[in-house]
Design a protein around this motif. Structure first.
Motif, mmCIF file in Angstrom:
data_model
loop_
_atom_site.group_PDB
_atom_site.id
_atom_site.type_symbol
_atom_site.label_atom_id
_atom_site.label_comp_id
_atom_site.label_asym_id
_atom_site.label_seq_id
_atom_site.Cartn_x
_atom_site.Cartn_y
_atom_site.Cartn_z
ATOM 1 N N ALA A 133 -8.412 3.280 -4.871
ATOM 2 C CA ALA A 133 -7.826 1.947 -4.959
ATOM 3 C C ALA A 133 -7.894 1.224 -3.620
ATOM 4 O O ALA A 133 -8.114 0.003 -3.566
ATOM 5 C CB ALA A 133 -6.379 2.047 -5.440
ATOM 6 N N ARG A 134 -7.724 1.946 -2.531
ATOM 7 C CA ARG A 134 -7.840 1.329 -1.201
ATOM 8 C C ARG A 134 -9.249 0.802 -0.965
ATOM 9 O O ARG A 134 -9.443 -0.266 -0.381
ATOM 10 C CB ARG A 134 -7.484 2.360 -0.128
ATOM 11 C CG ARG A 134 -6.004 2.641 0.010
ATOM 12 C CD ARG A 134 -5.729 3.762 0.995
ATOM 13 N NE ARG A 134 -4.335 3.777 1.448
ATOM 14 C CZ ARG A 134 -3.843 4.630 2.331
ATOM 15 N NH1 ARG A 134 -4.634 5.548 2.866
ATOM 16 N NH2 ARG A 134 -2.575 4.558 2.689
ATOM 17 N N ASP A 173 0.817 -1.210 0.000
ATOM 18 C CA ASP A 173 0.000 0.000 0.000
ATOM 19 C C ASP A 173 0.852 1.261 0.000
ATOM 20 O O ASP A 173 0.540 2.234 -0.691
ATOM 21 C CB ASP A 173 -0.902 -0.002 1.245
ATOM 22 C CG ASP A 173 -1.748 1.249 1.367
ATOM 23 O OD1 ASP A 173 -2.878 1.254 0.847
ATOM 24 O OD2 ASP A 173 -1.276 2.228 1.975
ATOM 25 N N THR A 174 1.960 1.242 0.741
ATOM 26 C CA THR A 174 2.772 2.449 0.949
ATOM 27 C C THR A 174 4.252 2.086 0.942
ATOM 28 O O THR A 174 4.643 1.061 1.505
ATOM 29 C CB THR A 174 2.417 3.095 2.297
ATOM 30 O OG1 THR A 174 1.027 3.434 2.314
ATOM 31 C CG2 THR A 174 3.240 4.345 2.552
ATOM 32 N N LEU A 230 -4.554 -2.615 -6.884
ATOM 33 C CA LEU A 230 -3.134 -2.409 -6.649
ATOM 34 C C LEU A 230 -2.742 -0.954 -6.914
ATOM 35 O O LEU A 230 -3.362 -0.278 -7.740
ATOM 36 C CB LEU A 230 -2.311 -3.321 -7.558
ATOM 37 C CG LEU A 230 -2.381 -4.818 -7.255
ATOM 38 C CD1 LEU A 230 -1.796 -5.607 -8.409
ATOM 39 C CD2 LEU A 230 -1.631 -5.140 -5.961
ATOM 40 N N ARG A 231 -1.728 -0.493 -6.222
ATOM 41 C CA ARG A 231 -1.180 0.836 -6.477
ATOM 42 C C ARG A 231 -0.536 0.847 -7.862
ATOM 43 O O ARG A 231 0.342 0.040 -8.161
ATOM 44 C CB ARG A 231 -0.169 1.172 -5.376
ATOM 45 C CG ARG A 231 0.575 2.471 -5.577
ATOM 46 C CD ARG A 231 1.298 2.916 -4.290
ATOM 47 N NE ARG A 231 2.075 1.863 -3.696
ATOM 48 C CZ ARG A 231 3.333 1.556 -4.018
ATOM 49 N NH1 ARG A 231 3.949 2.255 -4.955
ATOM 50 N NH2 ARG A 231 3.970 0.589 -3.423
ATOM 51 N N ARG A 232 -0.958 1.809 -8.716
ATOM 52 C CA ARG A 232 -0.424 1.926 -10.077
ATOM 53 C C ARG A 232 0.843 2.773 -10.120
ATOM 54 O O ARG A 232 1.558 2.759 -11.116
ATOM 55 C CB ARG A 232 -1.466 2.542 -11.020
ATOM 56 C CG ARG A 232 -2.692 1.688 -11.261
ATOM 57 C CD ARG A 232 -3.635 2.358 -12.248
ATOM 58 N NE ARG A 232 -4.185 3.600 -11.725
ATOM 59 C CZ ARG A 232 -3.954 4.806 -12.255
ATOM 60 N NH1 ARG A 232 -3.174 4.937 -13.315
ATOM 61 N NH2 ARG A 232 -4.502 5.892 -11.731
ATOM 62 N N ASP A 233 1.099 3.535 -9.083
ATOM 63 C CA ASP A 233 2.315 4.343 -9.013
ATOM 64 C C ASP A 233 3.487 3.474 -8.566
ATOM 65 O O ASP A 233 3.334 2.579 -7.723
ATOM 66 C CB ASP A 233 2.143 5.473 -8.000
ATOM 67 C CG ASP A 233 1.473 6.691 -8.593
ATOM 68 O OD1 ASP A 233 1.015 6.632 -9.750
ATOM 69 O OD2 ASP A 233 1.382 7.720 -7.886
#
Length: 326
Positions: free
Chosen positions: A62-63, A39-40, A68-71
């Protein structure tokens, strides 16, 4: 002494729609656990005259949806001592496409490898102020990176525009005598400078960056009153040739900027998830300016809290790297 301003959960007239904390984990494949994205992520360092803080956070949307995180974020040091070069790379995959997170991660890895293999020459060019060499060299490295993404799309049977990513990078020399900071990349996002308590949007305009890589050192001056001599788009259409393959879809222009930092400056590179609310909600910029203009630099946890200040209507992933100048 006036106490520092407290971190805030959100700015603006109304609270955001989504919860402030993660809700749903992305679905996991037991055979592809390496494909999961945390997540982070959070990182930081201090080299030469600058202190770096960097973070990438899954967006509220997204959360909530368990996506999934795209960044993607890469921070890397190549070399040692005063000749070291620090790279920060930020990439964002295409919204709503399979493998968006993989495309972003691969873009960061490939530009990292390319810069790492060339770091000694790049660091020397930065110290010597060879802007033309830097621009042409980094343009080639960026083109090769995005070309590998397009090749990966073909191997997977995907359209090139779906397996793609924006890519935005900073190069920071470790030499304390060198205050030149180099930005380069392709795609949307933000490049801001906090100077004397006020934000400056110093994102290179797309019109200033069209065209092929510029010539090397010793070429005519790159800057003219009318713009960039060697990368100016003259707007002259080229008729198609029946003997050549159909042209590829137009690509995003290469963006490049060098700047000389002053003492007390803060340089901020960010993905669209933070750049858009910074441009769209004045209160967010004012809050971060107050937080980041104090003599005490934020630690990792404080920086993470700052870039997570939410704004209603902006729920994308946020990735940011901030550089404080001593």
């Amino acid at each position: 002494m006036e106490p520092p301003p407290s971190p805030r959960g959100h700015v603006g007239s109304r609270p955001p729609t989504y919860d402030a904390e993660p809700t749903t984990l992305p679905a996991a494949d037991p055979h592809e656990l390496d494909d999961l994205v945390p997540d982070t992520v959070l990182d930081g360092a201090r080299y030469g005259a600058c202190t770096l803080r960097a973070a990438s956070v899954r967006g509220d949307s997204a959360r909530y949806r368990g996506e999934l995180r795209r960044d993607a974020l890469l921070t890397a040091r190549f070399g040692s001592g005063d000749r070291a070069l620090v790279l920060v790379a930020v990439a964002t995959g295409v919204r709503g496409t399979p493998g968006a997170h993989r495309a972003a991660a691969e873009a960061c890895r490939w530009i990292g490898k390319a810069v790492g293999l060339s770091h000694a020459r790049l660091a020397e060019d930065i110290r010597a102020g060879r802007r033309g060499d830097l621009k042409s060299g980094l343009h080639r490295l960026t083109d090769r990176t995005l070309g590998r993404l397009r090749a990966g799309a073909a191997e997977q049977g995907l359209e090139p525009e779906t397996y793609a990513a924006t890519l935005r990078c900073l190069l920071l020399p470790a030499d304390p005598e060198c205050r030149t900071r180099v930005f380069f990349g392709v795609g949307d996002g933000g490049l801001f400078r906090l100077r004397d308590g006020a934000w400056q949007d110093i994102e290179p305009k797309a019109a200033e960056a069209r065209g092929g890589a510029v010539l090397g050192f010793g070429s005519p001056p790159s800057e003219t009153p009318e713009g960039d001599r060697l990368t100016m788009d003259l707007g002259i259409p080229t008729p198609p040739s029946p003997y050549e393959p159909a042209p590829e879809p137009p690509r995003e222009p290469f963006r490049f900027r060098t700047s000389v930092a002053r003492r007390g400056d803060t340089l901020l590179l960010c993905s669209p998830g933070l750049a858009d609310p910074l441009r769209g909600e004045d209160e967010l910029g004012a809050h971060l300016a107050t937080r980041w203009s104090r003599p005490e630099l934020p630690g990792l946890a404080a920086f993470l809290a700052d870039i997570q200040v939410r704004v209603k209507g902006y729920a994308d992933d946020r990735t940011a790297a901030a550089v404080w100048e001593a």
